[in-house]
Design a protein around this motif. Structure first.
Motif, PDB file in Angstrom:
ATOM      1  N   PHE A 105       0.823  -1.211   0.000  1.00 19.02           N
ATOM      2  CA  PHE A 105       0.000   0.000   0.000  1.00 19.02           C
ATOM      3  C   PHE A 105       0.856   1.260   0.000  1.00 19.02           C
ATOM      4  N   LEU A 122      -3.712  -0.012  -3.625  1.00 17.97           N
ATOM      5  CA  LEU A 122      -4.704  -0.123  -2.559  1.00 17.97           C
ATOM      6  C   LEU A 122      -5.225  -1.559  -2.498  1.00 17.97           C
ATOM      7  N   LEU A 176      -6.902  -4.560  -0.587  1.00 18.81           N
ATOM      8  CA  LEU A 176      -7.800  -4.686   0.562  1.00 18.81           C
ATOM      9  C   LEU A 176      -7.807  -6.144   1.026  1.00 18.81           C
ATOM     10  N   SER A 186      -5.685   0.462 -10.068  1.00 21.10           N
ATOM     11  CA  SER A 186      -6.263   1.162  -8.913  1.00 21.10           C
ATOM     12  C   SER A 186      -7.527   0.549  -8.314  1.00 21.10           C
ATOM     13  N   HIS A 187      -8.700   1.116  -8.649  1.00 19.10           N
ATOM     14  CA  HIS A 187      -9.924   0.727  -7.956  1.00 19.10           C
ATOM     15  C   HIS A 187     -10.320  -0.713  -8.237  1.00 19.10           C
ATOM     16  N   ALA A 196      -8.334  -2.763  -5.999  1.00 25.11           N
ATOM     17  CA  ALA A 196      -8.860  -2.673  -4.627  1.00 25.11           C
ATOM     18  C   ALA A 196     -10.048  -3.602  -4.451  1.00 25.11           C
ATOM     19  N   THR A 251      -9.236  -7.448  -4.757  1.00 22.28           N
ATOM     20  CA  THR A 251      -8.648  -8.019  -3.542  1.00 22.28           C
ATOM     21  C   THR A 251      -9.708  -8.135  -2.457  1.00 22.28           C
ATOM     22  N   VAL A 270      -6.671   8.545  -0.261  1.00 25.96           N
ATOM     23  CA  VAL A 270      -6.914   7.620   0.852  1.00 25.96           C
ATOM     24  C   VAL A 270      -7.321   8.353   2.118  1.00 25.96           C
TER      25      VAL A 270
END
Lengths: 371, 607, 305
Positions: free
Chosen positions: B51, B57, B59, B110-111, B114, B117, C90
């Motif tokens: 991270f 990112l 998760l 990216s998203h 996220a 994961t 974030v």
């Protein structure tokens, strides 16, 4: 700095209290997070018992365990540092109680809990006391009622995919099979499930003649409402959560018609003076109707208080009292079975479709079975 | 000189405060909370790899944590293994699951990364809940014994606390050592700019995989300790709640510094305990304080310390100058021994289609060592596609590209960079928050063979980083950049251009592709740059320059190629090109394009 | 079958409303608003509180819920977004999670931990459609109301000056600022609009399915999933994603009942349990990402500048 001052202040208070020979019963329950509803009832019952302990002065601190597994053990370690602790109220959430057991053993502090999870009294600890009939008692009663009183053999079981749901499901399956019944359908329902129609479709296909439920408050209310909307009329025997006033409040009386549930004790006026006193003081203090969590925890704390009144000075004394004596509480009579299971009777109540209060249908008196 | 001392003192005070903490707050409860702090700190130090250092990112850290807890619980209870074995198994299980996770998700951006994961974490949680016979279901797997090392049981309180914090200390030192050298700088580039990282020969996928596995290993170890402290492995450890806790610790403490993980864990674990007296409102107070902290220190509390006591700029130059590893006057290209008529870079029948559009159509040319070749052509003529095909960013539909006689088609971009083709970017791609020196030094990543494990072997300082600094200093000096300790973002435009060229040169390229190097430079800067490029060519580097600016190219280029609508329409010496009617047509024939072109170009073309 | 389809549609419409609010803020700010689930929950309790004061059908309560939820949206923007606007994304992520926790505990302290139900939009009785098919009035009302709100939002964005400005901010805040649009104001409005949609969704959902203070997290997860499956930032994609999530919740677990005799061929009866369906949803989601890394309706991803 601020914390140090607070600590100093707290210890000062504690010393002065200790001088007055007061005892302390910390209340460790979940007050926030997903099981706040049950935890709050538990706290209400415990605090009511502590406040009505006069002439004995009992101190308490209420500690929130939230939903985390380590919450209970953290709080117990914090509470165990206090002066004059003779017992502690432990959460009704088994996952939180399990890590508390080694600590309770080490400190020698008896835990008074209403957790139904079978495992907590199977750890060989002398310090766990369950003031709630375990699955062994309630699930047996539920199965017996279905098989013997209703005479139904083809059973469907719906349960939540939580610790509570799973252990109840295992016990139910076991007792139904022992009693000669057959589980024709079962489904684990997630707490977040919104639409139960697929379950009902499969349920209908399996063609059971009775539906057993082992679920939590909100999920069960949702299930029953949709059950009625789907036009199903197979008899339902639910678990004790149905008898919580907050569950019934979510449903119309008509939606509850004919639905039965197992629970620890029938909560209604006129059964015994002790129960009447409990209901009156509880309603006056909290402006809400009590449920079985409150009642059982009230009895549990009262038994510890009775021990102190009987001359117990240390947590060890209280433990001996809990392990060996019989106590007549507001709900029932409590005796340890040698493992810490104190409650051995259960009842079946049913709703008649006109009110949100159920009526007592059958009582199952059990005896502590020492093995 | 006073500032670096202030930082050292602050650091020492911090360590001292950490050691003093359990001595001051020494009740069994305080020790328990402090032990839990250590467990979470270890998890967060691990999380910082993926991270913080590479900025992905993920998760899934709670999943690694929970898996570690379950592995320890099950192996210790069912199989009776002792602590060293269960710990190893916990780490292994997490790493294996991380490898499995990496296959589908590592390349997502990216998203999507996220949520992918997170999705896998949800699946693991559901399986743990349902597989009752193995995991104990919703109740969790209870009865985990205290850690047992070679027959000695570590009791609760001080011994267990010290065991946990020993792991934190070892984990912290390892992480710090791995990330403070050249490898850490490479991660920084990956985090800030993936395109730039690829152009420096850095294998992004490999770095991200390494970081994910390291995160998993730390997460698994932390989970194993958690099971011993809490005596149970339960689904709560796997849940999104735990992930949020971990993320909050990392963000509030600081994303890339080990100290940030420890401060974050310390604060987030203790905050609710400090406000217990507020009854149920403590959760809200907790959340309000968190928002306040984020507003005051959005870069994390460690970032706040950096702002109050800024890090002294620069590195110990004495150590750097002690390294005598400056680049040789001319790098030894692989084609050096070939006869001079053999081209360094050869492009044959190159074609690239995007849908129905032919971006490149049967383009062929060759570059000879030490020459400066310019590619000109109107906008949309295929110049950038050509650069992208040569550097491996785009895969050509047809044709062959050979470097020093060896075909490079089909190789990964970072692989092509390693074989000797470097590039600069039209819109500069320096990492703004890294110093000039770091920006250039990081290009030595591949040449130095930097990796997390090699960083572990060394003592106090990463020697590969010092060598890279020495190398970079030499090149920066050669390009006339003197203020090497400033952050690259604060430089003037012209200086940035030269830094980017220095960075490309640090890759020891045989061929250097420059994408519009003169754009945005004033005339004297252009002249200066032209002189330096000629100097480079003289030292044996082959240059390919994409450019619009004819005055700039006029004296510089030795050879020119003109593209139009994907086809090579003319090539030859600059003078020939300027007079080629096809070239004039290409520039003048399309009014719309011509209007966009800078006026001097046209003037120059007509002359 | 038809019954299940109707239920899927009803649940999917409510999820679509939830997810739309999330995607609006996402487009305007490039940040995931993790308090969005809590806003849905808050909407349910606002409806519950308003219904105690203003008796009547849900249709009367709805406008008041929209307004008061919008006010909370503004509060959220002021405490958790604007102070961190120029900070790393974030930071907003954590701030909105914290704000969600504040909302959750605010509701817990005010209303207690009991699950609550809100008044239905028109009624809650069953309409018999004949042929053994019955549908809840509320379900139809939810589908219609969601459709009207989604269409209204489309009209707002496509055909009004105000909507075009909001869209401009979503596409390129710097450019919008340069052309004289008050970007901050537009973002504040976006938060309010998103909160209003969340509030409406909360009211619809709790009338049929009840709401507890801790329900926000679940709605958040569903919306996050819908937005990502559909394609980050794509509005039609989000609506499709929401229905897909509902499909896996209602239709997929019912497969054994829909195809008689299938049971005989299944290796285990748990293959279509609720949990298996949730796992299947996530696996489908991963497969979608593997084949189309930009989601179903997404465009190739631009790296954030």
């Amino acid at each position: 700095m601020r914390r140090a001052t607070l600590l100093a202040l707290a210890s000062l208070l504690c010393t002065s209290v200790a001088n007055a020979q007061a005892v302390q019963i910390p209340v460790i329950v979940p007050l926030t997070g997903p099981i706040a509803l049950e935890g709050t009832s538990q706290r209400n019952g415990a605090v009511l018992a502590i406040e009505s302990a006069a002439p004995l002065k009992v101190d308490t601190t209420v500690l929130d365990t939230a939903g985390a597994a380590e919450g209970g053990a953290n709080a117990l370690e914090r509470a165990a540092g206090g002066k004059g602790v003779v017992a502690a109220v432990a959460p009704m959430f088994g996952t939180q109680v399990l890590p508390m057991i080694p600590l309770a053993d080490e400190y020698g502090i008896p835990l008074l809990t209403t957790a139904g999870t079978a495992a907590i009294t199977e750890k060989g600890s002398k310090f766990v006391y369950r003031f709630f009939p375990s699955d062994m008692v309630t699930k047996r009663a539920q199965a017996k009622y279905v098989l013997e009183d209703l005479g139904k053999k083809k059973v469907a079981i719906l349960y939540n995919s939580t610790a509570y749901g799973q252990s109840g499901f295992d016990a139910l399956t076991n007792y139904i099979k022992q009693g000669g019944g057959d589980v024709v359908y079962s489904d684990a329902i997630d707490l977040t499930t919104k639409d139960m129609t697929p379950t009902f479709a499969k349920l209908k296909a399996a063609n059971p003649d009775v539906v057993l439920i082992q679920m939590h408050t909100g999920s069960m209310a949702l299930l029953l409402r949709q059950y009625r909307q789907a036009g199903l009329d197979i008899p339902v025997v639910a678990n004790t959560m149905l008898t919580m006033p907050s569950t019934a409040a979510l449903l119309e009386p008509a939606e509850l018609k004919g639905v039965c549930a197992e629970t620890s004790a029938f909560i209604g006026k006129g059964v015994s003076p002790a129960l009447d006193t409990f209901i009156d003081t509880y309603t006056a203090k909290y402006k809400a109707a009590p449920d079985f969590f409150a009642l059982q925890q009230y009895d549990g704390v009262n038994m510890a208080i009775a021990a102190v009144k009987d001359g117990a000075k240390t947590p060890g004394d209280v433990q001996k009292y809990l392990a060996s004596k019989t106590y007549d509480g507001a709900a029932m009579s409590y005796t340890s079975d040698g493992k810490g299971n104190m409650a051995h009777s259960a009842v079946i109540v049913c709703f008649d479709g006109t009110s949100r209060s159920p009526a007592l249908v059958k009582r199952y008196e059990g005896k502590p079975t020492t093995n | 000189m006073s500032l670096p001392h202030a930082r050292t003192i602050a650091g020492l005070l911090g360590v001292l405060a950490l050691v003093a903490w359990p001595l001051v707050f020494s009740s069994p409860f305080d020790l328990r909370i402090f032990t839990l702090t250590g467990v979470f700190a270890l998890m967060v130090i691990g999380y910082q790899f993926i991270f913080g250092h590479v900025g992905a990112l993920a998760l899934s850290q709670a999943t690694f944590f929970g898996l570690g807890a379950y592995a320890t619980a099950i192996c210790a209870v069912k199989l009776g293994f002792s602590f060293p074995t269960t710990l190893t198994l916990s780490v292994l299980v997490s790493v294996v699951v991380a490898l499995f996770i990496a296959i589908p998700v590592l390349r997502l951006s990216s998203h999507y990364f996220a949520l992918a994961t997170l999705g896998i974490s949800q699946i693991v949680t559901l399986v743990a809940l349902e597989w009752v016979s193995l995991t104990g279901g919703g109740n969790g797997f209870a009865g985990v014994p205290l850690p047992n090392i070679a027959g000695v049981v570590i009791p609760r309180g001080w011994p267990l606390m010290l065991l946990v914090w020993t792991f934190v200390a070892v984990g912290a030192v390892l992480a710090w050592q791995m990330m403070r050298g050249l490898y850490g700088k490479a991660c920084h580039v990956v985090r800030e700019d993936e395109v730039a990282a690829r152009s420096l020969g850095i294998d992004i996928d490999r770095i991200r995989l390494t970081m994910l596995l390291l995160s998993a290993a730390y997460g698994g170890a932390a989970g194993a300790l958690f099971a011993h402290v809490n005596r149970i492995a339960s689904p709560e450890a796997l849940e999104f709640k735990t992930m949020v806790l971990c993320l909050t610790m990392a963000v509030v403490g600081g994303r890339t510094k080990v100290a940030g993980a420890i401060i974050g864990a310390l604060l987030i674990v203790h905050l609710p305990e400090w406000f217990r007296f507020l009854d149920r409102s403590y959760v809200m107070v907790n959340a309000i304080i968190l928002i306040g902290l984020l507003i005051v220190a959005p870069e994390g509390l460690v970032g706040l310390i950096d702002r109050i006591l800024p890090k002294a700029r620069g590195v110990d130059m004495a150590k750097v100058s002690a390294i005598r590893d400056t680049p040789k006057a001319s790098p030894p290209p692989r084609g050096a021994l070939l006869p001079s008529t053999t081209p360094i870079l050869e492009v044959r029948n190159l074609g690239k289609r995007f849908g129905g559009v032919k971006a490149l159509d049967d383009v062929s040319f060759e570059l000879h060592r030490g020459t400066i070749t310019a590619v000109i052509g109107p906008n949309g003529s295929g110049k950038t596609t050509l650069v992208n095909c040569i550097t491996g960013v785009e895969t050509p539909n047809q044709g062959v590209i050979t470097l020093g006689g060896a075909p490079i088609g089909g190789r990964m971009p970072h692989d092509i960079v390693r074989s000797g083709i470097a590039r600069t970017f039209q819109n500069l791609r320096l990492v703004d928050d890294m110093s000039v020196l770091d920006n250039v030094a990081v290009a030595r990543f591949e040449a130095e063979g930097a990796g997390p494990m090699s960083a572990l072997k060394v003592g106090r300082e990463d020697p590969s980083l010092l060598r890279a600094y020495a190398y970079a200093l030499h090149l920066l000096h050669r390009l006339g950049v003197e203020d090497v300790h400033r952050p690259a973002g604060s430089l003037a435009y012209g200086v940035k251009r030269r830094v980017e060229i220095a960075r490309a040169l640090a890759l020891d390229p045989q061929v250097l592709l420059l994408d519009e190097p003169a754009a945005g430079l004033n005339e004297s800067e252009q002249n200066d740059l032209a002189a330096r490029l000629q100097d480079l060519a003289a030292s044996g580097v082959t240059l390919l320059i994409i450019e619009h600016n004819m005055p700039f190219l006029r004296t510089l280029a030795t050879y020119m190629i003109c593209l139009d609508q994907g086809r090579l329409i003319a090539e030859g010496r600059p003078r020939e090109i300027y007079e080629n009617p096809l070239v004039l047509d290409a520039y003048l024939g399309r009014g719309a394009t011509a209007a966009v072109e800078p006026e001097p170009v046209l003037a120059e073309v007509r002359s | 079958m038809l019954q299940l389809t109707l239920n899927t549609l009803s649940l999917g419409s409510a999820y679509a409303l939830v997810a739309l609010g999330l995607v609006l803020v996402l487009n305007a700010t490039n940040a995931v608003n993790f308090a969005h689930g809590a806003l849905v929950m808050l909407g349910s309790y606002l409806a519950f509180a308003i219904a105690m004061v203003v008796p009547g059908q849900g249709i009367v309560v709805l406008p008041l819920v929209l307004l008061s939820a919008a006010a909370f949206g503004l509060v959220l923007a002021l405490i958790a977004y604007f102070p961190l606007r120029t900070k790393p994304v974030v930071a907003v992520f954590i701030a909105t999670i914290s704000a969600g926790s504040i909302f959750e505990n605010l509701v817990l302290l005010t209303f207690g931990p009991e699950p609550r139900s809100t008044p239905p939009i028109l009624g809650n009785s069953m309409l018999d459609l004949g042929g053994g098919l019955a549908i809840n009035e509320q379900s139809i009302a939810v589908i219609c109301a969601a459709f009207i709100l989604i269409a209204g939002q489309y009209v707002l964005f496509a055909h009004t000056r105000f909507g075009r400005r909001m869209r401009a901010v979503a596409q390129d805040p710097d450019m919008a600022a340069a052309s004289g649009i008050n970007v901050k104001l537009m973002i504040a409005f976006t938060f309010m609009l998103a909160a209003a949609l969340a509030g409406a969704a909360g009211m619809f959902l709790s009338a049929t399915y009840y709401t507890s203070p801790t329900d926000g997290g679940n709605y958040m997860m569903k919306a996050y999933l819908a937005v990502t499956i559909g394609g980050w930032g794509s509005i039609p994609g989000t609506v499709v994603g929401a229905f897909l999530v509902a499909l896996f919740e209602v239709l997929i677990p019912a497969i054994p009942a829909l195809i008689p005799g299938l049971d005989a061929y299944l290796p285990t009866t748990t293959l279509f349990s609720m949990t298996s369906s949730t796992i299947a949803l996530f696996i489908t989601f991963l497969a979608v990402l593997l084949l189309r890394p930009q989601g179903l309706f997404g465009e190739a991803i631009k790296k954030r500048a």
